[in-house]
Design an enzyme around this catalytic site. Structure first.
Site, PDB file in Angstrom:
ATOM      1  N   ASP A  45       0.844  -1.192   0.000  1.00 55.06           N
ATOM      2  CA  ASP A  45       0.000   0.000   0.000  1.00 55.06           C
ATOM      3  C   ASP A  45       0.884   1.249   0.000  1.00 55.06           C
ATOM      4  O   ASP A  45       1.590   1.512   0.976  1.00 55.06           O
ATOM      5  CB  ASP A  45      -0.913  -0.003   1.232  1.00 55.06           C
ATOM      6  N   TYR A  50       3.294   9.847   0.718  1.00 57.42           N
ATOM      7  CA  TYR A  50       4.211   9.262   1.703  1.00 57.42           C
ATOM      8  C   TYR A  50       5.666   9.616   1.392  1.00 57.42           C
ATOM      9  O   TYR A  50       6.551   9.403   2.221  1.00 57.42           O
ATOM     10  CB  TYR A  50       4.043   7.731   1.783  1.00 57.42           C
ATOM     11  N   LYS A  80      -1.933   6.212  -4.365  1.00 55.72           N
ATOM     12  CA  LYS A  80      -3.028   7.165  -4.106  1.00 55.72           C
ATOM     13  C   LYS A  80      -2.717   8.542  -4.685  1.00 55.72           C
ATOM     14  O   LYS A  80      -1.570   8.999  -4.629  1.00 55.72           O
ATOM     15  CB  LYS A  80      -3.265   7.303  -2.593  1.00 55.72           C
TER      16      LYS A  80
HETATM   17  N1  LIG Z   1      -5.623   6.052   3.153  1.00 52.96           N
HETATM   18  C1  LIG Z   1      -5.197   6.763   4.167  1.00 52.96           C
HETATM   19  O1  LIG Z   1      -5.551   7.927   4.359  1.00 52.96           O
HETATM   20  C2  LIG Z   1      -4.261   6.123   5.158  1.00 52.96           C
HETATM   21  C3  LIG Z   1      -4.034   6.745   6.399  1.00 52.96           C
HETATM   22  C4  LIG Z   1      -3.210   6.118   7.311  1.00 52.96           C
HETATM   23  C5  LIG Z   1      -2.610   4.906   6.983  1.00 52.96           C
HETATM   24  N2  LIG Z   1      -2.820   4.333   5.755  1.00 52.96           N
HETATM   25  C6  LIG Z   1      -2.160   3.065   5.383  1.00 52.96           C
HETATM   26  O2  LIG Z   1      -2.266   2.126   6.446  1.00 52.96           O
HETATM   27  C7  LIG Z   1      -0.965   1.709   6.856  1.00 52.96           C
HETATM   28  C8  LIG Z   1      -0.945   1.383   8.347  1.00 52.96           C
HETATM   29  O3  LIG Z   1      -1.422   2.480   9.065  1.00 52.96           O
HETATM   30  P1  LIG Z   1      -0.670   3.146  10.301  1.00 52.96           P
HETATM   31  O4  LIG Z   1       0.800   3.055  10.132  1.00 52.96           O
HETATM   32  O5  LIG Z   1      -1.308   4.458  10.516  1.00 52.96           O
HETATM   33  O6  LIG Z   1      -1.146   2.308  11.527  1.00 52.96           O
HETATM   34  P2  LIG Z   1      -1.058   0.875  12.177  1.00 52.96           P
HETATM   35  O7  LIG Z   1      -0.625  -0.153  11.197  1.00 52.96           O
HETATM   36  O8  LIG Z   1      -2.342   0.729  12.881  1.00 52.96           O
HETATM   37  O9  LIG Z   1       0.028   1.122  13.247  1.00 52.96           O
HETATM   38  C9  LIG Z   1       1.398   1.059  12.967  1.00 52.96           C
HETATM   39  C10 LIG Z   1       2.080   1.138  14.287  1.00 52.96           C
HETATM   40  O10 LIG Z   1       1.604   0.089  15.136  1.00 52.96           O
HETATM   41  C11 LIG Z   1       2.598  -0.207  16.089  1.00 52.96           C
HETATM   42  N3  LIG Z   1       2.877  -1.638  16.053  1.00 52.96           N
HETATM   43  C12 LIG Z   1       3.108  -2.396  14.975  1.00 52.96           C
HETATM   44  N4  LIG Z   1       3.374  -3.653  15.312  1.00 52.96           N
HETATM   45  C13 LIG Z   1       3.298  -3.713  16.654  1.00 52.96           C
HETATM   46  C14 LIG Z   1       3.472  -4.746  17.597  1.00 52.96           C
HETATM   47  N5  LIG Z   1       3.810  -5.960  17.221  1.00 52.96           N
HETATM   48  N6  LIG Z   1       3.289  -4.460  18.892  1.00 52.96           N
HETATM   49  C15 LIG Z   1       2.935  -3.214  19.270  1.00 52.96           C
HETATM   50  N7  LIG Z   1       2.778  -2.170  18.414  1.00 52.96           N
HETATM   51  C16 LIG Z   1       2.968  -2.431  17.119  1.00 52.96           C
HETATM   52  C17 LIG Z   1       3.818   0.551  15.693  1.00 52.96           C
HETATM   53  O11 LIG Z   1       3.900   1.710  16.486  1.00 52.96           O
HETATM   54  P3  LIG Z   1       5.212   2.010  17.361  1.00 52.96           P
HETATM   55  O12 LIG Z   1       6.319   2.201  16.364  1.00 52.96           O
HETATM   56  O13 LIG Z   1       4.847   3.223  18.138  1.00 52.96           O
HETATM   57  O14 LIG Z   1       5.423   0.794  18.208  1.00 52.96           O
HETATM   58  C18 LIG Z   1       3.543   0.878  14.242  1.00 52.96           C
HETATM   59  O15 LIG Z   1       4.270   1.944  13.760  1.00 52.96           O
HETATM   60  C19 LIG Z   1      -0.065   2.862   6.446  1.00 52.96           C
HETATM   61  O16 LIG Z   1       1.276   2.477   6.342  1.00 52.96           O
HETATM   62  C20 LIG Z   1      -0.676   3.265   5.121  1.00 52.96           C
HETATM   63  O17 LIG Z   1      -0.224   2.404   4.093  1.00 52.96           O
HETATM   64  C21 LIG Z   1      -3.646   4.926   4.854  1.00 52.96           C
END
Ligand SMILES: NC(=O)c1ccc[n+]([C@@H]2O[C@H](COP(=O)([O-])OP(=O)(O)OC[C@H]3O[C@@H](n4cnc5c(N)ncnc54)[C@H](OP(=O)(O)O)[C@@H]3O)[C@@H](O)[C@H]2O)c1
Length: 285
Positions: A45, A50, A80
């Site tokens: 994704d 980004y 996107k």
């Molecule tokens: N379309 C959109 O507008 C939009 C918006 C946001 C995201 N996205 C997409 O969704 C993806 C994921 O979203 P996101 O990065 O916001 O959130 P997420 O996947 O919910 O959270 C990522 C964070 O979760 C924590 N984490 C991961 N593995 C873990 C584990 N084993 N134990 C504990 N904590 C853990 C880490 O934080 P720590 O480093 O603090 O531990 C990591 O940086 C993005 O990379 C992007 O591709 C899209």
């Protein structure tokens, strides 16, 4: 181990688990993508906003293509369109830029990142003197029409939405020649989006969950906020404090519709995740 897929309205198979690349720092995202592909991820994704699509592209070039470990059709790549490029004249150049950075001839899925347009130009977050965002008045319906041309040109196999509410989804559907295949929205145990999931599901629009772990490191998180990954109440068993949540007997829609994005530290556990997604849904909704 192959990753379970959901079938989009276009007939394409989209792997349920994807690697998110937001906040993946330069110098790290290439390794994250390489590791992800090596251990079974087949959905990446991405987004122009980004700022790392070139480096994602380096990883794709290393693993995907003639004589490489994977063929192009083995990997599902999403990108996107950013808010500053909603003007119909900017849509095709923006898509071509992402393709060039990623080193691809086509995207499997191209999403409109947000429904609202920002002022055109190179600034990612154009602001007024008072710090507020400088919006533009391009309507997302006009942007959608320009995105449809990308499908006709073969630059995107499917197009979709992100961060659209139910009314906006219907608005696009009412004028669409190419239906939005996906709506990517925030979705996790603290924001289960039950009504939006049902609304999109009824219309054949697959919902992809972003921030499936609650995005604990999002820039606007307040200190001390509960983290759903480690919060017991979010999972069905106290054993949920481990790195992967436990199995649950509660099945349901999220099994089909969650495309979880996990950070690089989780990649090596992916085969367990894939097996887990195939067999049951983890979240209580
Ligand atoms: N379309 C959109 O507008 C939009 C918006 C946001 C995201 N996205 C997409 O969704 C993806 C994921 O979203 P996101 O990065 O916001 O959130 P997420 O996947 O919910 O959270 C990522 C964070 O979760 C924590 N984490 C991961 N593995 C873990 C584990 N084993 N134990 C504990 N904590 C853990 C880490 O934080 P720590 O480093 O603090 O531990 C990591 O940086 C993005 O990379 C992007 O591709 C899209």
């Amino acid at each position: 181990m192959s990753c379970p897929c959901v079938t989009l309205s276009t007939g394409q198979k989209m792997p349920l688990v994807g690697l998110g690349t937001w906040k993946s720092a330069p110098g790290q995202v290439m390794q994250a993508v390489l590791s992800a592909l090596d251990c079974g991820y087949r959905h990446i994704d991405c987004a122009a906003a980004y700022g790392n699509e070139q480096e994602v592209g380096e990883a794709l070039r290393e693993r995907v293509g003639l004589g490489k470990a994977l063929q192009r059709e083995d990997v599902f790549v999403t990108s996107k369109l950013w808010n500053t490029q909603h003007h119909p004249d900017d849509v095709e150049p923006a898509c071509r830029k992402s393709l060039a950075d990623l080193g691809l001839d086509y995207l499997d899925l191209y999403l409109m990142h947000w429904p609202m347009a920002f002022q055109r130009g190179a600034e990612v977050m154009p602001r007024n003197a008072d710090g507020s965002i400088r919006y533009a008045d391009t309507h997302y319906r006009d942007t959608w029409k320009a995105m449809e041309a990308l499908v006709d040109l073969g630059l995107a196999r499917a197009i979709g939405l992100s961060n659209f509410n139910a009314r906006q989804v219907d608005d696009v559907l009412s004028i669409a020649e190419h239906k939005p295949a996906v709506n990517q929205v925030e979705c996790h145990p603290y924001l289960i989006q039950a009504r939006l999931l049902a609304h999109c599901g009824d219309r054949g629009v697959v919902v992809t969950a972003y921030s499936p772990l609650g995005s604990p490191d999002r820039p606007w998180a307040t200190p001390g906020e509960p983290r759903c990954w480690t919060t017991r109440a979010c999972w069905t068993s106290p054993a949920a404090t481990g790195r992967l949540p436990p199995r649950s007997s509660s099945g349901g829609r999220c099994k089909e519709e969650l495309s979880a994005s996990l950070k690089a530290s989780l990649l090596l556990e992916s085969s367990r995740t894939f097996r887990y997604l195939t067999s049951s849904c983890q979240m209580k909704i």
